[in-house]
Design an enzyme around this catalytic site. Structure first.
Site, PDB file in Angstrom:
ATOM      1  N   HIS A  16      37.505  88.270  -8.336  1.00  0.00           N
ATOM      2  CA  HIS A  16      38.107  89.337  -7.531  1.00  0.00           C
ATOM      3  C   HIS A  16      39.056  88.785  -6.471  1.00  0.00           C
ATOM      4  O   HIS A  16      39.568  89.540  -5.653  1.00  0.00           O
ATOM      5  CB  HIS A  16      37.018  90.193  -6.876  1.00  0.00           C
ATOM      6  CG  HIS A  16      36.420  91.195  -7.802  1.00  0.00           C
ATOM      7  ND1 HIS A  16      35.380  92.026  -7.448  1.00  0.00           N
ATOM      8  CD2 HIS A  16      36.706  91.508  -9.093  1.00  0.00           C
ATOM      9  CE1 HIS A  16      35.057  92.796  -8.480  1.00  0.00           C
ATOM     10  NE2 HIS A  16      35.850  92.505  -9.485  1.00  0.00           N
TER      11      HIS A  16
ATOM     12  N   ASN B 279      36.564 101.083 -18.421  1.00  0.00           N
ATOM     13  CA  ASN B 279      37.608 100.225 -18.979  1.00  0.00           C
ATOM     14  C   ASN B 279      39.005 100.827 -18.965  1.00  0.00           C
ATOM     15  O   ASN B 279      39.967 100.176 -19.384  1.00  0.00           O
ATOM     16  CB  ASN B 279      37.254  99.854 -20.428  1.00  0.00           C
ATOM     17  CG  ASN B 279      36.105  98.869 -20.511  1.00  0.00           C
ATOM     18  OD1 ASN B 279      35.921  98.045 -19.627  1.00  0.00           O
ATOM     19  ND2 ASN B 279      35.319  98.964 -21.576  1.00  0.00           N
TER      20      ASN B 279
ATOM     21  N   HIS C 203      34.894  91.847 -19.506  1.00  0.00           N
ATOM     22  CA  HIS C 203      34.427  93.113 -20.072  1.00  0.00           C
ATOM     23  C   HIS C 203      34.165  92.991 -21.572  1.00  0.00           C
ATOM     24  O   HIS C 203      33.349  93.730 -22.122  1.00  0.00           O
ATOM     25  CB  HIS C 203      35.440  94.218 -19.796  1.00  0.00           C
ATOM     26  CG  HIS C 203      35.351  94.767 -18.407  1.00  0.00           C
ATOM     27  ND1 HIS C 203      35.356  96.114 -18.128  1.00  0.00           N
ATOM     28  CD2 HIS C 203      35.224  94.149 -17.201  1.00  0.00           C
ATOM     29  CE1 HIS C 203      35.252  96.312 -16.819  1.00  0.00           C
ATOM     30  NE2 HIS C 203      35.190  95.129 -16.239  1.00  0.00           N
TER      31      HIS C 203
ATOM     32  N   ARG D  17      39.786  89.978 -16.325  1.00  0.00           N
ATOM     33  CA  ARG D  17      38.824  91.083 -16.366  1.00  0.00           C
ATOM     34  C   ARG D  17      38.553  91.524 -17.809  1.00  0.00           C
ATOM     35  O   ARG D  17      37.418  91.855 -18.167  1.00  0.00           O
ATOM     36  CB  ARG D  17      39.367  92.252 -15.540  1.00  0.00           C
ATOM     37  CG  ARG D  17      38.385  93.390 -15.360  1.00  0.00           C
ATOM     38  CD  ARG D  17      38.861  94.349 -14.276  1.00  0.00           C
ATOM     39  NE  ARG D  17      38.032  95.538 -14.216  1.00  0.00           N
ATOM     40  CZ  ARG D  17      38.459  96.785 -14.416  1.00  0.00           C
ATOM     41  NH1 ARG D  17      39.737  96.991 -14.680  1.00  0.00           N
ATOM     42  NH2 ARG D  17      37.639  97.798 -14.352  1.00  0.00           N
TER      43      ARG D  17
END
Length: 315
Positions: A191, A94, A66, A62
């Site tokens: 995910h 975040n 990001h 992740r």
């Protein structure tokens, strides 16, 4: 003789890979002369961290996403806020990111072996690939040579996809970064690891329950949220295993986020979900190709970036 031949083949593959990404200043064997132990150091650091805490795999993947979606893959996500600037990592989007200490550990070791050579951006990108593999996902390589960026501002995080987007909105947002609908769904498959906080999905549990949410699963989510906004719900039943169970869940209307379930609810992406739910090997192949593509987003070259000594602050 056999080993020598294999080494020659390896070098040829590295050269071919380097040619493919030369336009972006990246190559698979970027550190082969300047810091030949770079990949091994990052891999060993990630492996040790995941042996101690398998849940960090989701965090590292992740983090890479990001980072790349804001200003490109330039480690802007690692910069700490200062008195004059609030950085990306302190954005509400975040605050739940994890794994910074893993990147710090790898960087510290690399600075001992090859000071000023390996960028934090490359460490983040490499760490994500090793996290995928350690969790049981596909093994793949990515080109290296990214420079670290000098900008990290909280307002830039508005470009991260919120968990409330529908399939059409996701297709548009990912399309702005050059991804197809198929690639977007494959990347969403990340995910298969990790959890979501109640604050990200409680909107689906109002008086009018989301019609795309299975009633039994809605009760489970409601139970999770009874512990507060920070309560965590696994994205699928195998939260630490990289597999296609996430897509099976979408078929049962058991996607945790609106932006998960919309992939099955929408006719634009339903067949892609069904394909991945049926064929894990196809998901793995498409995921790794999409991740390699993502790792090359808006990379910094030359004077546009730097090699940070400390990943948390600019030189």
């Amino acid at each position: 003789m056999v080993i020598a031949k294999l080494f020659v083949v390896f070098l040829l593959l590295q050269m071919m890979s380097g040619f493919v990404f030369r336009a972006k200043g990246l190559s698979m064997g970027y550190y082969i002369m300047s810091c030949p132990m770079a990949e091994l150091i990052v891999r060993n650091t990630v492996t040790r961290a995941l042996q101690a805490d398998p849940t960090l795999a989701a965090g590292l993947i992740r983090m890479h996403f990001h980072d790349c979606f804001i200003e490109g893959c330039d480690a802007s996500i690692l910069l700490d806020s200062t008195k004059d600037n609030t950085a990306e990592k302190d954005s509400p989007a975040n605050l739940s990111l994890r794994g910074y200490e893993v990147i710090d550990a790898a960087k510290a070791e690399l600075e001992k072996k090859c000071p000023g050579v390996v960028s934090c951006a490359d460490i983040v990108a490499m760490a994500s690939t090793y996290a995928v593999f350690a969790a049981g996902g596909p093994v793949y390589d990515i080109p290296k040579g990214r420079k670290d960026g000098r900008r990290s501002k909280i307002e830039d995080t508005r470009n991260l996809p919120p968990p409330t987007l529908n399939a059409s909105e996701l297709i548009t947002m990912f399309g702005q970064h050059g991804f197809s609908a198929q690639e977007m769904v494959a990347l969403s498959g990340a995910h298969t690891l990790g959890v979501a906080r109640c604050s990200s999905f409680k909107n689906r549990l109002s008086d009018t329950v989301d019609p795309d949410l299975d009633s039994g699963f809605a009760k489970q989510l409601t139970k999770t949220c009874s512990a507060g906004d920070n309560a965590e719900q696994p994205f699928d039943a195998t939260r630490n295993n990289f597999d296609n169970v996430y897509f099976n869940g979408l078929q049962r209307k058991a996607g945790v986020l609106s932006s998960d379930q919309t992939l099955f609810a929408s006719a634009k992406t339903r067949n892609i979900v069904n394909g991945y739910a049926f064929n894990q090997a196809m998901f793995f192949l498409d995921f790794q190709q999409a991740m390699v593509k993502m790792s090359t987003l808006d990379v910094k070259e030359g004077s546009k970036g730097e090699i940070r000594t400390n990943c948390r602050k600019m030189n």
